[in-house]
Design an enzyme around this catalytic site. Structure first.
Site, PDB file in Angstrom:
ATOM      1  N   GLU A  28      61.838  86.794  87.518  1.00  0.00           N
ATOM      2  CA  GLU A  28      60.679  86.566  88.385  1.00  0.00           C
ATOM      3  C   GLU A  28      60.305  85.089  88.413  1.00  0.00           C
ATOM      4  O   GLU A  28      60.122  84.477  87.354  1.00  0.00           O
ATOM      5  CB  GLU A  28      59.464  87.364  87.897  1.00  0.00           C
ATOM      6  CG  GLU A  28      59.537  88.845  88.183  1.00  0.00           C
ATOM      7  CD  GLU A  28      58.212  89.547  87.924  1.00  0.00           C
ATOM      8  OE1 GLU A  28      58.088  90.704  88.340  1.00  0.00           O
ATOM      9  OE2 GLU A  28      57.304  88.949  87.301  1.00  0.00           O
ATOM     10  N   CYS A  29      60.186  84.535  89.599  1.00  0.00           N
ATOM     11  CA  CYS A  29      59.667  83.192  89.825  1.00  0.00           C
ATOM     12  C   CYS A  29      60.412  82.159  88.969  1.00  0.00           C
ATOM     13  O   CYS A  29      61.496  81.723  89.327  1.00  0.00           O
ATOM     14  CB  CYS A  29      58.164  83.154  89.593  1.00  0.00           C
ATOM     15  SG  CYS A  29      57.338  81.752  90.371  1.00  0.00           S
ATOM     16  N   GLY A  30      59.881  81.768  87.825  1.00  0.00           N
ATOM     17  CA  GLY A  30      60.592  80.835  86.969  1.00  0.00           C
ATOM     18  C   GLY A  30      61.961  81.354  86.575  1.00  0.00           C
ATOM     19  O   GLY A  30      62.916  80.582  86.418  1.00  0.00           O
ATOM     20  N   SER A  34      63.528  87.015  92.186  1.00  0.00           N
ATOM     21  CA  SER A  34      62.591  86.824  93.283  1.00  0.00           C
ATOM     22  C   SER A  34      61.414  85.987  92.824  1.00  0.00           C
ATOM     23  O   SER A  34      61.098  85.935  91.637  1.00  0.00           O
ATOM     24  CB  SER A  34      62.094  88.192  93.782  1.00  0.00           C
ATOM     25  OG  SER A  34      60.989  88.059  94.653  1.00  0.00           O
TER      26      SER A  34
END
Length: 439
Positions: free
Chosen positions: A322-324, A414
């Site tokens: 996720e993200c990072g 994502s």
């Protein structure tokens, strides 16, 4: 009797996290069991609340969590607490839509039947604090104002003037927090710096609490104990091991989401992509958000770990980033200091863009993933300053009509932050995918 309340403010920047930490630290110093909560999806403020209370803070987000699940999360965390304190988000009535207070602190206070303690930054005001408090009290329906705490008060005389104005308006004042440089918290582009690296000075928190009437606050917010809802013990049957990236670069996790994974049958095995040289022996891999851009050079220099992560992704075992985590799995990460090779699992690179992408998202999964089959509607939150260069070849979702993320086989990466506690089907599917991937 126990006590429960939500601490809200007229606007962001009023000092909610600091004053909530002051209250939590003072109550904890009395020997009380204090359960902290943070309204909304924020990952950073809860680190400060957890440290002040000596107990892990929980997120209460009325968009990410269905109402029934929101109540359950609150009750399960607060069931054995003497005091439960919820730090609000933004201004009291600020939610997703300027024409509604849905998903605001006010909305949360009604959903959980919590009285509101209003925090007002009294800098440059005296009588006007009563107008602000009275206006907020009378503006929305169903909001019970218990009283006010004044913040950044310049002197005892200043506190006296504000208190007299509130008394005239029939509004209780629970005291004030003085201006103190020792209470200042530094921040960077995603918000306050986490407590692990930049904690409050605990002695300063306790000194600041000396001007608060905590006895009156507890008396006014007293409530019957909640029904006992101790955390679950987890399902029976075979368990899986999920490697959990957790260090200064990757630390954005919801405590209730991790609990949901464990109750679904996962044992979480923490490791550090910064310091370790390989992914632990595990059936699945979870890499959350954080600050990979602040540690890009060190992450890139750890060749052994990057190769281990890439090998894990090629093994067929489930991987959620996720993200990072997406940034780490990308081909490379471009920062203002240079471009750093990353794990190369996601074929595109990510780069810091200097602009914030922020908001709640309602999306549908485009591919079968370890979390959900194609066509599953999901709610998520986005908060990042980087972008994925180019058009994704294997997008996970469409976000506002634009393809987003990467979903291929066993890997889901994502920018969207999901809350795995929102639907028990999500952690259950991940655990099942881990079992199915075993030789």
């Amino acid at each position: 009797m126990t006590a429960r309340f939500l601490l809200a403010a007229p606007h962001s920047g009023s000092g909610k996290t600091t004053v909530t930490s002051v209250v939590l630290a003072a109550l904890h110093a009395r020997g009380l069991k204090v359960q902290p909560f943070k309204a909304g999806p924020d990952y950073l403020d809860p680190t400060h609340l957890s440290r002040a209370a000596g107990r892990a803070a929980r997120n209460l987000d009325s968009f990410l969590l269905p109402e029934e699940r929101l109540r359950e999360v609150f009750a399960r965390a607060a069931w054995d607490a003497d005091v439960s304190v919820v730090e609000g988000v933004m201004g009291l009535y600020d939610g997703r839509d300027p024409l509604s207070d849905e998903h605001s602190s006010a909305h949360l206070s009604r959903t959980l039947d919590l009285p509101v303690v209003l925090l007002i930054d009294a800098g440059g005001m005296a009588r006007t604090v009563a107008a602000v408090a009275g206006g907020l009290r009378d503006y929305g329906q169903g909001v019970r104002l218990a009283g006010v705490i004044l913040n950044r008060v310049g002197s005892a005389r200043h506190a006296e003037l504000c208190g007299a104005a509130l008394e005239q308006a029939g509004i209780r004042c629970f005291g004030h927090v003085p201006k103190m440089e020792a209470l200042h918290l530094p921040s960077r582009h995603l918000g306050l710096l986490a407590a692990q690296t930049h904690p409050h000075d605990r002695d300063a928190l306790l000194r600041a609490a000396g001007t608060l009437d905590l006895d009156a606050l507890l008396a006014v917010t007293a409530a019957p104990p909640l029904p006992a809802r101790a955390p679950g013990t987890g399902r029976s049957g075979p368990r899986v091991r999920i490697a959990l990236a957790r260090d200064e670069a990757f630390s954005f996790y919801y405590e209730d989401a991790l609990d949901a994974l464990q109750e679904a049958g996962a044992d979480l095995v923490p490791f550090s992509p910064l310091l370790d040289d390989r992914v632990p022996d595990a059936d699945g891999l979870l890499i959350g958000g954080g600050y990979p851009e602040a540690h890009a050079a060190a992450l890139s220099a750890n060749h052994a770990m990057r190769e281990s992560v890439a090998d894990f992704c090629r093994s067929g075992r489930p991987v959620i980033a996720e993200c990072g985590g997406l940034m780490y799995l990308s081909h490379a990460l471009e920062t203002q200091d240079g471009t750093y090779p990353m794990c190369g699992v996601v074929p595109e690179r990510t780069r810091m863009a200097g602009r914030l992408t922020l908001g709640y998202r309602e999306v549908t999964s485009l591919q079968d993933t370890p979390l959900a089959p194609a066509g599953t509607p999901l709610r998520a939150h986005e908060f990042h300053y980087s972008v994925l260069d180019g058009t994704p070849a294997h997008p996970a979702y469409h976000v506002q009509g634009v393809p987003e993320g990467y979903a291929r086989g066993n890997v889901l990466a994502s920018y969207l932050h999901l809350h795995l506690s929102a639907d028990p089907a999500l952690p259950a599917r991940l655990v099942r995918a881990c079992l199915d991937a075993r030789p």
